[in-house]
Write a protein that holds these residues in place. Structure first.
Motif: not given
Length: 354
Positions: A141, A85, A49, A145, A45, A89
């Protein structure tokens, strides 16, 4: 993609820092649960990100806020960073659905975890494990968020204004993803259907909803919301059309994805739909959706698309939509700096190469 308007107010640096801070805290939580098993989750992640991304969605949200007269605030930066986020996803799930091998020049998350399975010598099917892991990481994710928005430091009243916009955006992008999958399954090749998918899968959640999120945080009047809608929706569609062009004609060194990947996936984009409308009888269309499509096949389909006039038609539509978007800002009551930045961001979104 680098662009001076994306770096105004040092926004990209601040968004990255906010994401880094948040994900460091989440990594610590995962380590408390099971360090060895969950470290690859945090790594994947963070790689997606923190290390990558244009930060367009936070930029539109932030300048939507500033355009409504909001003062610069680190809590607002943290709140709009949560959009990254949501984007993560969508990208993780999109790559699973499309069977994409790469993302931003690196292995897609499902491929990353399939490789982890293979190297560790675990039982079962590596590809099945990779797909399952990616679905769960995409879900994680989306959950995070929500957490990031609420932990941003915004006051309760402000969060109450922002929440409906944030929720509607996440609903729309999920529905857009389904419409995309369903369109591929039905084989609908109309430009009307392609535009509908583009509107909900990308246009609304890339520009319109982020702008309205920033406006909600600032407590903007309805008049400005209407101007943002008139700017955001056509510009978001133009953004997706540029993405469609890059998916067929983009340089893989720049885009980070194999050349012609959209053609292998058989995507019924506006570009492809327009080409089928104007040159649909060509035998080359039998190649569309072939996962083993080679360079010669990609070149052949590109010839058909260009020869049909669809590329020119798509470029004209991008220009028309961009002009419509900028026209919506005429007469809108927003700050001078925000007007300048939103004008610049329109160019960044539609004239990009990645």
């Amino acid at each position: 993609m680098t662009h001076p308007f994306l770096d105004r107010a040092e926004l990209r640096t601040r968004v990255r820092q906010a994401l880094d801070d948040f994900l460091r805290q989440r990594r610590s939580r995962l380590a408390e649960i099971e360090l060895e098993a969950l470290a690859p989750v945090a790594d994947a992640i963070e790689a997606l990100v923190v290390q990558g991304g244009k930060r367009l969605r936070p930029a539109f949200a932030y300048w939507g806020y500033r355009g409504a007269g909001g003062a610069d605030d680190d809590a607002v930066v943290a709140a709009v960073a949560a959009l990254e986020l949501v984007q993560a996803s969508a990208l993780i799930h999109d790559d699973v659905m499309d069977g994409s091998e790469t993302r931003r020049g690196e292995p897609a998350v499902h491929r990353r975890f399939a490789t982890l399975h293979t190297r560790a010598g675990w039982r079962g099917d590596p590809d099945g494990f990779g797909t399952a892991a990616a679905i769960l990481l995409g879900d994680l994710c989306l959950v995070w968020s929500d957490e990031m928005l609420h932990a941003s430091g915004l006051g309760a009243d402000t969060l109450a204004r922002a929440r409906p916009v944030f929720d509607e955006m996440r609903t729309e992008v999920t529905i857009g993803q389904y419409l995309d999958v369903q369109t591929q399954a039905t084989g609908d090749t109309s430009t009307a259907r392609a535009s509908l998918v583009a509107r909900f899968k990308s246009a609304k959640y890339t520009i319109e909803r982020p702008l309205l999120l920033g406006a909600a945080i600032a407590g903007a009047p309805e008049e400005l919301n209407k101007a943002y809608e008139g700017y955001g929706l056509p510009l978001g569609e133009a953004f997706q059309l540029r993405d469609d062009v890059l998916g067929v004609f983009g340089d893989p060194v720049v885009t980070g994805k194999p050349a012609g990947d959209d053609l292998r996936e058989g995507k019924r984009t506006y570009l492809v739909a327009a080409a089928m409308e104007d040159g649909g009888a060509d035998d080359a269309w039998k190649l569309l959706g072939d996962p083993e499509l080679d360079a010669a096949g990609v070149a052949r389909l590109r010839e058909v698309i260009v020869g049909s006039g669809a590329l020119d038609r798509t470029e004209r539509r991008i220009a028309d939509l961009t002009a419509e978007a900028l026209g919506a800002l005429d007469g809108a009551h927003l700050t001078a700096e925000a007007r300048e930045v939103l004008t610049g961001l329109a160019q960044a979104a539609t004239q990009r190469t990645v």
